[in-house]
Design a protein around this motif. Structure first.
Motif, short mmCIF file in Angstrom:
data_model
loop_
_atom_site.label_atom_id
_atom_site.label_comp_id
_atom_site.label_asym_id
_atom_site.label_seq_id
_atom_site.Cartn_x
_atom_site.Cartn_y
_atom_site.Cartn_z
N THR A 271 17.82 -11.37 21.85
CA THR A 271 16.42 -10.95 21.88
C THR A 271 15.54 -12.19 21.81
O THR A 271 15.97 -13.25 21.34
N PRO A 272 14.30 -12.08 22.29
CA PRO A 272 13.41 -13.26 22.24
C PRO A 272 13.21 -13.79 20.84
O PRO A 272 13.00 -14.99 20.64
N ARG A 273 13.29 -12.89 19.86
CA ARG A 273 13.05 -13.34 18.49
C ARG A 273 14.31 -13.92 17.84
O ARG A 273 14.25 -14.43 16.73
N GLY A 274 15.44 -13.80 18.50
CA GLY A 274 16.67 -14.33 17.93
C GLY A 274 17.14 -13.48 16.76
O GLY A 274 16.87 -12.29 16.69
N GLY A 275 17.84 -14.10 15.83
CA GLY A 275 18.33 -13.39 14.66
C GLY A 275 19.73 -12.82 14.89
O GLY A 275 20.32 -12.96 15.96
N GLN A 276 20.23 -12.20 13.85
CA GLN A 276 21.57 -11.62 13.91
C GLN A 276 21.58 -10.37 14.80
O GLN A 276 20.64 -9.59 14.80
N PRO A 277 22.64 -10.20 15.58
CA PRO A 277 22.73 -8.97 16.39
C PRO A 277 22.94 -7.75 15.50
O PRO A 277 23.40 -7.86 14.37
N ARG A 278 22.61 -6.62 16.04
CA ARG A 278 22.77 -5.38 15.27
C ARG A 278 24.25 -5.10 14.99
O ARG A 278 25.11 -5.32 15.83
N LYS A 279 24.51 -4.58 13.79
CA LYS A 279 25.86 -4.17 13.42
C LYS A 279 26.06 -2.67 13.60
O LYS A 279 27.18 -2.21 13.81
N HIS A 280 24.98 -1.92 13.45
CA HIS A 280 25.10 -0.47 13.46
C HIS A 280 24.21 0.13 14.55
O HIS A 280 23.15 -0.40 14.88
N GLY A 281 24.67 1.26 15.07
CA GLY A 281 23.87 2.02 16.01
C GLY A 281 23.13 3.15 15.32
O GLY A 281 22.81 3.07 14.13
N GLY A 282 22.87 4.23 16.05
CA GLY A 282 22.14 5.35 15.50
C GLY A 282 22.92 6.08 14.41
O GLY A 282 24.14 5.99 14.31
N VAL A 283 22.18 6.81 13.59
CA VAL A 283 22.75 7.53 12.45
C VAL A 283 23.04 8.98 12.85
O VAL A 283 22.19 9.64 13.46
N LEU A 284 24.22 9.47 12.49
CA LEU A 284 24.57 10.88 12.66
C LEU A 284 24.69 11.49 11.27
O LEU A 284 25.59 11.14 10.51
N THR A 285 23.76 12.36 10.93
CA THR A 285 23.76 13.04 9.63
C THR A 285 24.44 14.39 9.79
O THR A 285 24.03 15.21 10.62
N PHE A 286 25.48 14.63 9.01
CA PHE A 286 26.27 15.84 9.18
C PHE A 286 25.42 17.10 9.08
O PHE A 286 25.64 18.07 9.82
N SER A 287 24.48 17.12 8.15
CA SER A 287 23.70 18.33 7.88
C SER A 287 22.48 18.48 8.79
O SER A 287 21.74 19.44 8.66
N LYS A 288 22.28 17.54 9.72
CA LYS A 288 21.11 17.59 10.61
C LYS A 288 21.57 17.56 12.06
O LYS A 288 21.76 16.48 12.64
N PRO A 289 21.73 18.72 12.68
CA PRO A 289 22.21 18.75 14.07
C PRO A 289 21.31 17.99 15.04
O PRO A 289 21.79 17.52 16.08
N GLU A 290 20.03 17.86 14.71
CA GLU A 290 19.13 17.14 15.61
C GLU A 290 19.47 15.65 15.69
O GLU A 290 19.02 14.95 16.61
N SER A 291 20.25 15.15 14.72
CA SER A 291 20.63 13.74 14.75
C SER A 291 21.92 13.50 15.52
O SER A 291 22.33 12.35 15.68
N TRP A 292 22.56 14.56 15.98
CA TRP A 292 23.84 14.40 16.68
C TRP A 292 23.59 14.03 18.14
O TRP A 292 22.78 14.65 18.82
N HIS A 293 24.29 13.03 18.61
CA HIS A 293 24.24 12.73 20.03
C HIS A 293 25.35 13.50 20.75
O HIS A 293 26.16 14.18 20.11
N THR A 294 25.39 13.42 22.04
CA THR A 294 26.35 14.20 22.83
C THR A 294 27.78 13.81 22.44
O THR A 294 28.13 12.62 22.45
N PRO A 295 28.61 14.78 22.07
CA PRO A 295 29.99 14.43 21.66
C PRO A 295 30.80 13.93 22.84
O PRO A 295 30.56 14.29 24.00
N ASP A 296 31.78 13.10 22.53
CA ASP A 296 32.66 12.57 23.57
C ASP A 296 33.73 13.58 23.97
O ASP A 296 34.25 13.53 25.09
N GLN A 297 34.07 14.50 23.06
CA GLN A 297 35.04 15.55 23.37
C GLN A 297 34.56 16.85 22.74
O GLN A 297 33.98 16.85 21.64
#
Length: 344
Positions: A85-111
């Motif tokens: 990124t233009p600002r540099g710094g450490q790359p991200r370690k984590h992606g988006g959060v999937l909360t078990f109790s919140k279906p709206e946080s689920w992304h499309t399942p792989d299977q």
């Protein structure tokens, strides 16, 4: 089977479990039960075990851990390829959060799979690949040297139509350190978990109902007796034969049963056991054992099946004279195993 270990005040449950698993896998390998080229040994565990840490410390063994997770957990997606990124710094370690109790946080399942089961109805499974927890320097990770690792795996959500006894099921969340699973791989993991559940309740039956934790087996012959495949069936038959019947007074025929084909008879227990031998039949009911001639089977069989019968009908069915049937019934009435009357 793992040896049971009583944890001390200073023992770490995860460390003790890791040692147990390492020992049992080592024994399996030495015994030739696993060879190079075989599929990894599948180890399935319920909640209460830190499956992520166990997967990390046992990564050198040919095992795959599948563990159940609490429904209040969260998992993180893979951050994806590193990018500057233009600002540099450490790359991200984590992606988006999937909360078990919140279906709206689920992304499309792989299977996503659906199949029918005999005990649980329709089972639906969703699986997300390369999901990992956010580790913190506490618990088993407190003494970890260096940066905490990213431990990727497959997150599985299982939902079934019903539980035995028509109970409403709650979704089950599972995590395996295996990635890149196919639909068949996902089904195998949750089916193994349900199988573990059945085995656990079988051991509970052995301990709580059959009392197999009570005997102190000190002789090999005694252990062989416990390994008898007919043991449970014989135990159930013995318990049925001792079950107390429904004590109904056989009024007014307490002392004697008259020779009256119109009288009706039934057993006072629904758990009587009838054993037929070559020369005799035995009836186990209300804690007593009655032995009769082989011809008595035709008289006793409908009674053991829970039917209320006329004395005359029993005599006709068995091909016996009415007096002999009355004598048999009189013995059962005297032992409170049967009741007779005209209005039964």
């Amino acid at each position: 089977m793992l040896d049971a270990i009583r944890l001390g005040p200073s023992d770490d449950a995860t460390a003790v479990t890791a040692t147990q698993l390492r020992e049992v896998v080592t024994r399996l390998v030495h015994a030739g039960q696993w060879r190079p080229g075989d599929a990894d040994i599948l180890v399935v565990m319920d909640t209460g075990y830190d499956v992520t840490h166990l997967a990390y410390v046992l990564a050198d063994l040919p095992v795959e851990l599948v563990g159940r997770l609490r429904s209040d957990r969260v998992m993180l997606r893979d951050a994806g390829p590193r990018r500057s990124t233009p600002r540099g710094g450490q790359p991200r370690k984590h992606g988006g959060v999937l909360t078990f109790s919140k279906p709206e946080s689920w992304h499309t399942p792989d299977q996503a799979t659906t199949c029918d089961t005999t005990r649980y109805g329709t089972a639906q499974a969703l699986a997300w690949d390369r999901m990992h927890p956010r580790l913190q320097a506490r618990g088993p990770w407190l003494d970890h040297c260096g940066e905490l690792p990213l431990i990727h795996g497959t997150l599985i959500r299982l939902n079934v139509a019903h539980l035995p006894g028509d109970r409403d099921p709650k979704p089950v969340w599972l995590w395996s350190w295996r990635t890149g699973m196919t639909g068949a791989d996902v089904d195998l993991r949750w089916q193994a978990f349900l199988r573990r559940f059945d085995l656990e309740h079988t051991f509970r039956l052995f301990k709580q109902t059959l009392g197999w934790t009570v005997p102190k087996v000190r002789d090999p012959h005694t252990a062989e007796l416990l390994d008898d495949p007919t043991l449970i069936a014989r135990y159930r038959a013995a318990m049925d034969g001792q079950a107390v019947g429904r004590m109904v007074p056989s009024l007014p025929y307490i002392d004697t049963v008259p020779v009256d084909g119109g009288l009706r008879v039934r057993l006072t227990t629904t758990r009587a056991v009838l054993n037929v031998g070559e020369d005799a039949v035995t009836l186990s009911a209300v804690g007593a054992v009655y032995e009769f001639a082989r011809e008595a089977e035709a008289v006793l069989r409908p009674l053991v099946d829970g039917r209320t019968m006329d004395l005359a009908a029993l005599a006709d069915t068995a091909g016996l004279v009415l007096e002999d049937v009355v004598g048999l019934v009189q013995e059962l009435v005297a032992g409170q195993a049967a009741v007779v009357g005209s209005l039964l």
